[in-house]
Design an enzyme around this catalytic site. Structure first.
Site, PDB file in Angstrom:
ATOM      1  N   HIS A 100     -23.430  16.183 -11.832  1.00  0.00           N
ATOM      2  CA  HIS A 100     -24.209  17.078 -12.680  1.00  0.00           C
ATOM      3  C   HIS A 100     -24.664  18.278 -11.876  1.00  0.00           C
ATOM      4  CE1 HIS A 100     -27.161  18.497 -15.639  1.00  0.00           C
ATOM      5  NE2 HIS A 100     -26.309  17.930 -16.470  1.00  0.00           N
ATOM      6  N   HIS A 101     -24.610  19.446 -12.504  1.00  0.00           N
ATOM      7  CA  HIS A 101     -24.905  20.697 -11.815  1.00  0.00           C
ATOM      8  C   HIS A 101     -26.363  20.766 -11.360  1.00  0.00           C
ATOM      9  CE1 HIS A 101     -24.413  24.768 -10.600  1.00  0.00           C
ATOM     10  NE2 HIS A 101     -23.276  24.938 -11.244  1.00  0.00           N
TER      11      HIS A 101
END
Lengths: 451, 451
Positions: free
Chosen positions: A132-133
């Site tokens: 996840h960013h």
């Protein structure tokens, strides 16, 4: 911000797909043994940031949100085996990876997954890594992944990326109870001005373009199907091309490698959209992240900026189209080079702001997009890399489609090749895997045209 | 209601896992050909309800919600190929199916998926079918699946379930624009009384137990880890046993087949919970759907009711525990048989109401649960079934874990076997696949004990 943007349709995870050829002496069950070895690791052996999870996963945007250690980290969950159905070709790999990329991350755990995919033709295998960013950005993730590989084919004991301390700064570990994400959210809001309405602030930025001459873009992105709302499903396709072929074209056209990358994207998008009777009359505009040297930085430091470039998708002749792209990027970079560092940051915030326009309900597809597609070229290692004797054949980056930007093209250079990843919304862009095929065709056409 | 309950953690889809042995003359690529044939179907050939999607997928609970035709139905999305990593044993199949069951349904499309899974040991394959409970209930889904199979091993051209008109009444097709789901929601609310607060209505029902003597349950379910909140991830395990073995035990104990099914669940849960030092002192209570004959129905019609039964998990001796279960179910059924049809429905609503208690934020884990686990026994076909010559070896139902009910055990009878599916929350119930192993051990122990 990436937690704020997360939704069922816009999933803010990035990924990498790495393909490997195992050494000749690899036993038939080498992948099973690898996964067994990984699963025998203890939670305490997992390095930051891979052992961090959100404090309040049920409420992603929360003043008390923070990264905390996951004491009960369940490696069995994060490390998974998959297999390709027969015949195990690139098409089947694309289907599986599209599907994996379309599943959202579980925020009750550290937000990453590693998939070990067996059953590729010729005994090959692939690793698909999803992060996840909000945990690490794509660039850092690719750096960490690369650092977990070896230049030495005889190095057979290198640990996996999550057991290696990361090269960069890990996200803040807020075991002390201080708010983490909230600070970031506040910073984002203050950057957007004091307006309480994000939408209003963004619209102000967009309108400012026509007044501040230093920041004016000469381009007007047309409306296109690339800029509609997206759904949950993804399609991923890859293309691999020898860098030298593109460099030879660039030399003949007095352009850069990146110009050729953009012109080829323009040619393949032109063909793809023509087939659907959806090609805009005006040329498509790409947002292209670039490294620039600000005029006020005596030390010769770099700043990451972004330019808007024409893809010349309105031009049928490949050589003419490339010339148009070269002229467009040259103009954009000249403008950027004349800016101060602060202005570069402001300019980049401006050209990337539509990314945040998706926050405005109903905006995508109605507001005229300042650009149609993001195309990134990420520098990677020049020399071949190995994972426990298995040669890395290609490393494809997978970025984030969002509402209003249904397609993302990112390529990474590696060992004499450019590895292109085309990721997009399966529904907004039907059969987008054709883009990868057309990209390959466009290389051959452009070679003939500039000969 | 099932759309109302849908969340990232509580996904309201049911599924079936069917394992097949292909005929000896099946070509190596028979599954690929099957999928190619399916994908060549036109959207118009897909039968109701499999061609229906929600009108407003972004807002599941909406007065204007309705089922509408999906004109652009994308079979490529709904029908998927998967493969097992080596060695393709039951463990690997369990891992893959757990993962597939943990992914939420995409409501922008007809809410179902068919996964064709190859690579099982011995050239076998599996079909995993996932359907959202708002489209069809689990019982109807299993009926439709069965009706798409043949008693004739030489019938090689039978279409798949989604190309066969369903046996029952399809969900209402609201092309005329009338509200669909809203009516249902209103009906659910009126059943709960006129109170506008669902929580209040439910608590009233629960409190009423101590006053209305006809509805009193003699059982008090203890608190247990089975009744905590759940996370998104699932674990699925299977067990297959000859029906005759369990019937022989039932005869010796003067009980029913269902009593033996429950006693075995009690024994395996006892061992599983003891290992985690989490066995409640009082016996676990199961909610068991049963067919009953109401006293006021002269025609001898049936009604589906539900009883609460002790699993005798507090008793170490297997034979004694079975006796306690037999006594418990006999008492419960006697009570049910003495009720009017209206009272049976009311009683069943009462014992199943905790299912809706999860709607009350914070309730699961705090409110004392009226039962700990749902155990269902679904009658299936007695004779072997075939899909295009491939013999159905087993058919495992997969039901829905929810907050407060982290485990569901459902078995289905088929061709002389009972096929058990254990589905639960991966985090609330660690290593729940052990339950399936313990269930098998418990059969052997109980056989020795009643001999």
């Amino acid at each position: 911000m990436f937690l704020y943007l997360e939704s069922r349709e816009t999933m803010m995870h990035v990924a990498g797909l790495m393909q490997f050829t195992p050494p000749r002496d690899a036993p038939a069950d080498h992948l099973r043994k690898l996964v067994d070895e990984i699963r025998a690791l203890k939670a305490a052996e997992i390095q930051k940031p891979w052992n961090l999870k959100l404090r309040t996963p049920e409420l992603l945007v929360n003043p008390l949100q923070a990264w905390v250690d996951d004491k009960g980290l369940d490696l069995d969950y994060h490390v998974r085996r998959s297999a390709l159905p027969s015949p195990g070709d690139e098409r089947e790999l694309g289907i599986i990876v599209s599907r994996l990329h379309g599943h959202s991350i579980d925020f009750h755990r550290p937000p990453w997954e590693l998939h070990v995919i067996e059953g590729l033709e010729g005994g090959r295998f692939a690793l698909y890594v999803k992060v996840h960013h909000s945990l690490v950005d794509g660039y850092t993730a690719m750096r960490i992944l690369s650092s977990s590989l070896s230049h030495d084919p005889n190095d057979r004991s290198r640990p996996l990326f999550f057991a290696i301390p990361p090269p960069g700064k890990p996200p803040r570990d807020d075991d002390d109870g201080g708010p983490g994400l909230f600070d970031v959210m506040a910073a984002v809001r203050s950057q957007l001005g004091t307006s309480r309405s994000v939408a209003g602030a963004l619209l102000k930025l967009v309108r400012a373009r026509s007044r501040k001459s230093e920041l004016v873009s000469p381009l007007q992105a047309p409306k296109s199907i690339l800029n509609r709302r997206i759904s949950r499903a993804r399609r991923f396709a890859t293309h691999k091309v020898e860098t030298e072929r593109l460099k030879a074209i660039a030399r003949r056209a007095n352009g850069t490698l990146n110009d050729v990358v953009l012109a080829l994207a323009g040619a393949s998008l032109r063909r793809y959209l023509l087939e659907m009777d959806a090609l805009p009359r005006a040329p498509l505009v790409a947002m292209v992240p670039v490294n620039v040297r600000p005029k006020d930085d005596a030390g010769g430091g770099n700043a990451v900026g972004a330019i808007l470039a024409s893809l010349a998708s309105d031009v049928a002749d490949p050589a003419e189209a490339l010339d148009a792209v070269v002229a467009s990027t040259r103009r954009a970079k000249e403008q950027l080079h004349g800016l101060s560092k602060a202005a570069i940051i402001q300019y980049s915030a401006l050209v990337t702001s539509p990314f945040m326009l998706q926050l405005v309900p109903g905006a995508p597809g109605r507001v005229r997009p300042p650009f149609n597609v993001v195309i990134s070229n990420v520098p990677g290692p020049d020399e071949p890399l190995y994972f426990r004797g298995a040669r890395l054949d290609a490393s494809y980056p997978m970025s984030i489609p969002v509402h209003g930007l249904a397609l993302n093209i990112t390529c990474m250079s590696y060992a004499g090749h450019l590895d292109f990843g085309f990721i997009g919304c399966r529904d907004t862009l039907p059969h987008l895997q054709r883009l990868a095929v057309y990209y390959g065709d466009a290389v051959a056409e452009l070679e003939r045209a500039v000969r």
